[in-house]
Write an enzyme that holds these catalytic residues in place. Structure first.
Site, short mmCIF file in Angstrom:
data_model
loop_
_atom_site.label_atom_id
_atom_site.label_comp_id
_atom_site.label_asym_id
_atom_site.label_seq_id
_atom_site.Cartn_x
_atom_site.Cartn_y
_atom_site.Cartn_z
N PHE A 8 -1.39 16.11 4.39
CA PHE A 8 -1.76 15.47 3.13
C PHE A 8 -0.57 15.50 2.17
O PHE A 8 -0.08 16.57 1.81
CB PHE A 8 -2.97 16.17 2.50
CG PHE A 8 -3.56 15.37 1.40
CD1 PHE A 8 -4.48 14.36 1.68
CD2 PHE A 8 -3.18 15.58 0.08
CE1 PHE A 8 -5.01 13.58 0.66
CE2 PHE A 8 -3.71 14.80 -0.95
CZ PHE A 8 -4.62 13.80 -0.66
N ASP B 130 -3.85 5.24 6.64
CA ASP B 130 -4.42 6.46 7.20
C ASP B 130 -5.42 6.02 8.29
O ASP B 130 -5.01 5.80 9.43
CB ASP B 130 -5.08 7.19 6.03
CG ASP B 130 -5.48 8.61 6.34
OD1 ASP B 130 -4.87 9.20 7.22
OD2 ASP B 130 -6.39 9.13 5.67
N ARG C 85 1.16 12.26 -9.04
CA ARG C 85 1.63 10.89 -8.81
C ARG C 85 3.03 10.67 -9.35
O ARG C 85 3.76 9.81 -8.87
CB ARG C 85 0.69 9.89 -9.51
CG ARG C 85 -0.69 9.80 -8.93
CD ARG C 85 -1.41 8.58 -9.51
NE ARG C 85 -2.85 8.63 -9.32
CZ ARG C 85 -3.49 8.25 -8.22
NH1 ARG C 85 -2.81 7.80 -7.19
NH2 ARG C 85 -4.80 8.32 -8.15
N GLU D 270 0.83 -1.20 0.00
CA GLU D 270 0.00 0.00 0.00
C GLU D 270 0.87 1.25 0.00
O GLU D 270 2.03 1.22 0.41
CB GLU D 270 -0.89 0.01 1.26
CG GLU D 270 -2.37 -0.22 1.00
CD GLU D 270 -3.07 0.93 0.29
OE1 GLU D 270 -2.50 1.55 -0.63
OE2 GLU D 270 -4.22 1.20 0.66
N ASP D 271 0.27 2.34 -0.45
CA ASP D 271 0.99 3.61 -0.45
C ASP D 271 1.06 4.21 0.95
O ASP D 271 2.10 4.62 1.43
CB ASP D 271 0.36 4.61 -1.43
CG ASP D 271 -1.16 4.73 -1.28
OD1 ASP D 271 -1.75 4.06 -0.41
OD2 ASP D 271 -1.76 5.48 -2.06
P1 IMP Z 1 -7.25 4.31 4.78
O1 IMP Z 1 -6.07 3.82 5.57
O2 IMP Z 1 -8.27 3.28 4.46
O3 IMP Z 1 -7.86 5.56 5.37
O4 IMP Z 1 -6.87 4.78 3.35
C1 IMP Z 1 -5.66 5.02 2.85
C2 IMP Z 1 -5.87 5.57 1.47
O5 IMP Z 1 -6.26 6.95 1.52
C3 IMP Z 1 -4.57 5.52 0.73
O6 IMP Z 1 -4.46 4.33 -0.01
C4 IMP Z 1 -4.63 6.76 -0.15
O7 IMP Z 1 -5.22 6.45 -1.37
C5 IMP Z 1 -5.52 7.72 0.60
N1 IMP Z 1 -4.73 8.73 1.35
C6 IMP Z 1 -4.64 8.85 2.69
N2 IMP Z 1 -3.84 9.86 3.06
C7 IMP Z 1 -3.38 10.40 1.90
C8 IMP Z 1 -2.46 11.48 1.61
O8 IMP Z 1 -1.89 12.17 2.48
N3 IMP Z 1 -2.23 11.73 0.30
C9 IMP Z 1 -2.81 11.02 -0.71
N4 IMP Z 1 -3.66 9.99 -0.47
C10 IMP Z 1 -3.94 9.68 0.81
MG MG Z 2 -4.63 4.13 -2.18
#
Ligand code: IMP
Ligand code: MG
Length: 180
Positions: free
Chosen positions: A153, A104, A166, A100-101
Site C-alpha cells: 500500500f 489495482d 497526498r 489514473e494514479d
Molecule cells: P482499482 O484498480 O479499481 O482496484 O482501483 C484503484 C484505486 O484504488 C486507485 O485509484 C486508488 O484510489 C486506490 N488504491 C489502490 N491501491 C492503492 C494504494 O496502494 N495506495 C493508495 N490508493 C490505492
Molecule cells: Mg483513485
C-alpha cells in the site's frame, strides 16, 4: 499519530518520478502527433500525476476532471464503480487519455474504458502512474505505465491513506508504528 511521526519508506523518489513522467510525456506527444488530447484526470489520486504529465505533453491538451468510487459490501468489493463527479465537457469525438494514479483490481479503469466508449470518444487510451499487477481482477489494456510495483500500500504524489500524505513529493510505504 500525526503525519510528522509516521515513518515513510521511500519507494520512488521525486527525481525518479520526474524522470519517468518526462519520458511518458515525450512518448505520448510522439504517439499523438498531429492530434489533440482530451486528458481526463481521475480525482483525487491522479491529480498530481495528471498535472505533471500534462506539463510534459507538447500536442494540444484540454483537461477535465472526474471522480469515481468503488462500491463494496463490507470487505468484499463487488467490482461496481460509480461516478461521483462527472466531466464538465463532452468527450464525444475526442482522443480521451484517462489518467489514473494506480491500477489495482482493474475495476476502475475497466469501467472508465467502457464509459468513454459509450460516450462516443474518438479514441480511448489509459495512462497510470503505478501498476500493481498482483492484485488484478479484470484485464485492462493500459497504454502508458509509469512504474510496476509490488503489492504494497503506497502513499504520496496524490495517493492517500485515509486522506493523508497526498502532498508528499515522492511515493512511499507507511511503516506500521510498531515497526519503528
Ligand atoms: P482499482 O484498480 O479499481 O482496484 O482501483 C484503484 C484505486 O484504488 C486507485 O485509484 C486508488 O484510489 C486506490 N488504491 C489502490 N491501491 C492503492 C494504494 O496502494 N495506495 C493508495 N490508493 C490505492
Ligand atoms: Mg483513485
Amino acid at each position: 499519530m500525526s503525519q510528522m511521526e509516521d515513518k515513510i519508506r521511500v519507494m520512488l523518489s521525486e527525481e525518479e518520478l520526474d524522470r519517468r513522467i518526462r519520458e511518458l510525456g515525450a512518448q505520448i506527444s510522439a504517439d499523438y502527433e498531429g492530434e489533440s488530447i482530451f486528458l481526463v484526470c481521475i480525482l483525487k489520486g491522479a491529480a498530481m500525476f495528471a498535472c505533471e504529465l500534462a506539463k510534459r505533453i507538447t500536442v494540444p491538451v484540454v483537461m477535465d476532471f472526474m471522480a469515481t468510487s468503488s462500491y463494496g459490501a463490507g470487505t468484499v468489493s463487488t467490482g461496481e464503480v460509480k461516478v461521483k463527479k462527472d466531466l464538465d465537457l463532452s468527450p464525444e469525438g475526442k482522443n480521451v487519455l484517462i489518467v489514473e494514479d494506480i491500477i489495482d483490481s482493474g475495476n476502475t479503469l475497466n469501467f472508465l474504458s467502457r464509459f468513454f466508449k459509450e460516450r462516443n470518444a474518438k479514441s480511448v487510451r489509459m495512462a497510470t502512474m503505478l501498476d500493481k499487477p498482483d492484485r488484478r481482477e479484470v484485464d485492462v489494456d493500459v497504454d502508458y505505465t509509469g512504474f510496476t510495483i509490488p503489492d504494497e500500500f503506497v502513499v504520496g504524489f496524490g495517493l492517500d491513506y485515509d486522506q493523508r500524505y497526498r502532498n508528499l513529493p515522492y511515493i512511499g510505504v507507511v511503516e506500521p508504528a510498531e515497526k519503528q
